[in-house]
Design a protein around this motif. Sequence first.
Motif, short mmCIF file in Angstrom:
data_model
loop_
_atom_site.label_atom_id
_atom_site.label_comp_id
_atom_site.label_asym_id
_atom_site.label_seq_id
_atom_site.Cartn_x
_atom_site.Cartn_y
_atom_site.Cartn_z
N LYS A 179 12.67 62.37 -5.76
CA LYS A 179 12.71 61.05 -5.12
C LYS A 179 13.30 61.16 -3.73
O LYS A 179 14.22 61.94 -3.48
CB LYS A 179 13.52 60.08 -5.99
N ARG A 180 12.79 60.36 -2.84
CA ARG A 180 13.15 60.47 -1.43
C ARG A 180 14.58 60.01 -1.15
O ARG A 180 15.14 60.27 -0.08
CB ARG A 180 12.15 59.69 -0.58
N THR A 181 15.19 59.31 -2.10
CA THR A 181 16.59 58.89 -1.97
C THR A 181 17.57 59.96 -2.44
O THR A 181 18.78 59.78 -2.31
CB THR A 181 16.84 57.61 -2.79
N ARG B 143 7.75 64.03 -3.92
CA ARG B 143 8.60 63.63 -2.80
C ARG B 143 7.78 63.54 -1.51
O ARG B 143 8.01 62.69 -0.65
CB ARG B 143 9.74 64.62 -2.65
N GLY B 144 6.80 64.44 -1.39
CA GLY B 144 5.90 64.44 -0.23
C GLY B 144 4.68 63.58 -0.41
O GLY B 144 3.74 63.65 0.38
N ARG B 145 4.67 62.75 -1.47
CA ARG B 145 3.57 61.81 -1.75
C ARG B 145 2.22 62.51 -1.80
O ARG B 145 1.25 62.09 -1.17
CB ARG B 145 3.56 60.69 -0.70
N TYR C 284 3.27 59.87 -8.86
CA TYR C 284 4.26 59.51 -7.84
C TYR C 284 3.87 58.20 -7.16
O TYR C 284 2.72 57.74 -7.23
CB TYR C 284 4.39 60.62 -6.79
N GLY C 285 4.84 57.61 -6.50
CA GLY C 285 4.62 56.40 -5.72
C GLY C 285 5.27 56.52 -4.36
O GLY C 285 5.61 57.62 -3.91
N LYS C 286 5.51 55.41 -3.72
CA LYS C 286 6.07 55.40 -2.37
C LYS C 286 7.42 56.12 -2.31
O LYS C 286 7.74 56.80 -1.33
CB LYS C 286 6.21 53.96 -1.89
#
Length: 277
Positions: free
Chosen positions: A151-153, A183-185, A219-221
């Motif tokens: 996750k990007r957070t 994480r890289g969508r 995955y999502g945004k």
Amino acid sequence: MKQKVIFGPAGSPVDYKGAAYKAPKYISEEGLDSYEYQSPYGVRIGESSASTLKEESEKHDVLISMHAPYYINLCAKEESKLDKSIDHLIAAARAGEWMGAYRLVFHPGAYLNRKPEKAMEISRNTINRLFEELESEGIEEFTFAPETTGKRTQLGNIREVVELCASFDHFEPTIDFAHIHARGRGFLNKKEDYNCIFSTIENQLNIDILHCHFTTIEYGKGGEIKHHTLDENDYGPNIDDLLSNLIDNGWNANIICETPLRDIDSLKMKKKYEEMI
């Protein structure tokens, strides 16, 4: 090792009904070579069971790693949470020493709305405290393996994980390719997309065996949503691309399968690998 790339499940095999610490015999009889013992909600294995796991793994030639609790955050804002994270890592190191785990996998933490550089600074300070306490506890046989996160957070992109491992002894990376993809969508779509991952590792670390996680992933945004099986073709990344890279570049690797069909899909990965070499 029997081969340059070995395979095994994250947790006990799907149809295995026995105690987790006695799983190596079953895993070996399936044709797999490694096993990641899971302690996601706290280290609950005692010395006797862990010692049995070590004996069983040595008897059946199964390489053991251990996944530490999910509650770890090296860069938590509260001092009490940093203390608890250190306690979880010490418990994992102690149990890992008993069971002969060659890697202690853990998720590094979360940014918590701070700059990544600040999160990394706090993480390094926490690791220094961890080492001091491990020394006072007399725990010596351990290799922590921070995992790339999905996750990007979260703290734990490929650069951050490699930086942590380059900064400390007793640290080696866990490269979770699905997490990098999520994480890289959708970052890993072809064989060449893996090059920046491997070059980042090669430029900063000297690794005998690369510890990996693999699954197909939704995955999502914000990154990771859900793990899927290898046969669910709507999801990536493609295991063939990873295996081709490992073979072409002569990597020694241990691929831990994290799909819902962890041992079944691990065997599929091994079959693909053996057909490619």
